[in-house]
Design a protein around this motif. Structure first.
Motif, mmCIF file in Angstrom:
data_model
loop_
_atom_site.group_PDB
_atom_site.id
_atom_site.type_symbol
_atom_site.label_atom_id
_atom_site.label_comp_id
_atom_site.label_asym_id
_atom_site.label_seq_id
_atom_site.Cartn_x
_atom_site.Cartn_y
_atom_site.Cartn_z
ATOM 1 N N LEU A 77 0.819 -0.968 0.010
ATOM 2 C CA LEU A 77 -0.006 0.144 0.052
ATOM 3 C C LEU A 77 0.844 1.248 0.048
ATOM 4 O O LEU A 77 0.569 2.272 -0.761
ATOM 5 N N PRO A 112 2.979 10.023 6.150
ATOM 6 C CA PRO A 112 1.877 9.451 5.749
ATOM 7 C C PRO A 112 1.065 8.272 6.686
ATOM 8 O O PRO A 112 1.935 7.715 7.480
ATOM 9 N N TYR A 114 -1.604 5.454 7.232
ATOM 10 C CA TYR A 114 -2.382 4.434 6.485
ATOM 11 C C TYR A 114 -3.246 3.786 7.537
ATOM 12 O O TYR A 114 -3.048 3.411 8.666
ATOM 13 N N GLU A 117 -9.145 -0.430 6.600
ATOM 14 C CA GLU A 117 -10.310 -0.205 6.068
ATOM 15 C C GLU A 117 -11.337 -0.566 6.946
ATOM 16 O O GLU A 117 -12.459 0.091 6.669
ATOM 17 N N GLU A 148 -5.214 13.041 6.791
ATOM 18 C CA GLU A 148 -5.168 12.544 5.399
ATOM 19 C C GLU A 148 -4.743 11.156 5.099
ATOM 20 O O GLU A 148 -3.927 10.823 4.292
ATOM 21 N N THR A 150 -4.898 7.219 4.251
ATOM 22 C CA THR A 150 -5.052 6.331 3.145
ATOM 23 C C THR A 150 -5.593 4.847 3.782
ATOM 24 O O THR A 150 -4.923 4.331 4.449
ATOM 25 N N GLY A 152 -6.917 1.087 3.473
ATOM 26 C CA GLY A 152 -6.580 -0.147 2.940
ATOM 27 C C GLY A 152 -6.532 -1.352 3.803
ATOM 28 O O GLY A 152 -6.708 -1.364 5.046
#
Length: 160
Positions: A77, A112, A114, A117, A148, A150, A152
């Protein structure tokens, strides 16, 4: 109850949240214990792990308290060949937070983020407010906006 940097960030973004306080046991900082103290299922209490990829460097993985991070899934990812959790001694210098109080909001440097989900299966979730004994209770979409993040599939699948 004093506001943390994470709470101030949510205030600045005008995102609604509640602060949840719980008793800290320095010998048991497990997310499952935190969930129990808050009277929540462990899969609704998300923990933040500090991870380093071989290509992209440091990132944060936010997964359910009851789950184990799938390092291979995160690597894919995040665009890495492999990822590893950073040694505990490096967590505070990298993030500004101590173990048991790491949050993706207000780290020393913007990394970043992550997010597993499964966060989307809940109306509200608990994430660290950046201090042991304090959690943010907020909507997953607001958390994703603020970090922000992401989405996965980041957790190891358990076999029945």
């Amino acid at each position: 109850m004093s506001k943390t940097n994470a709470a101030r960030i949510l205030d600045r973004l005008k995102l609604p949240y509640q602060l949840l306080e719980y008793e800290v046991d320095p010998d048991d900082l497990a997310a499952e214990s935190t969930a129990e103290k808050l009277g929540l299922p462990p899969e609704q209490v998300f923990k933040t792990l500090v991870v380093k990829g071989d290509r992209t460097g440091v990132c944060l993985a936010v997964i359910p308290g009851s789950a184990q991070l799938d390092l291979k899934a995160l690597a894919v990812l995040a665009g890495n060949r492999k990822t590893d959790t950073v040694p505990l001694k490096d967590v505070q210098p990298l993030t500004g937070y101590i173990r048991g109080g790491v949050t993706a909001l207000g780290t020393k440097k913007a990394y970043p983020v992550y997010v597993d989900e499964s966060i989307c299966t809940f109306e509200t979730v608990a994430v660290s407010a950046g201090k042991r004994g304090l959690m943010l209770w907020l909507a997953p979409n607001d958390y994703l906006t603020a970090t922000e993040g992401t989405l996965g599939a980041l957790v190891k699948k358990t076999t029945p």
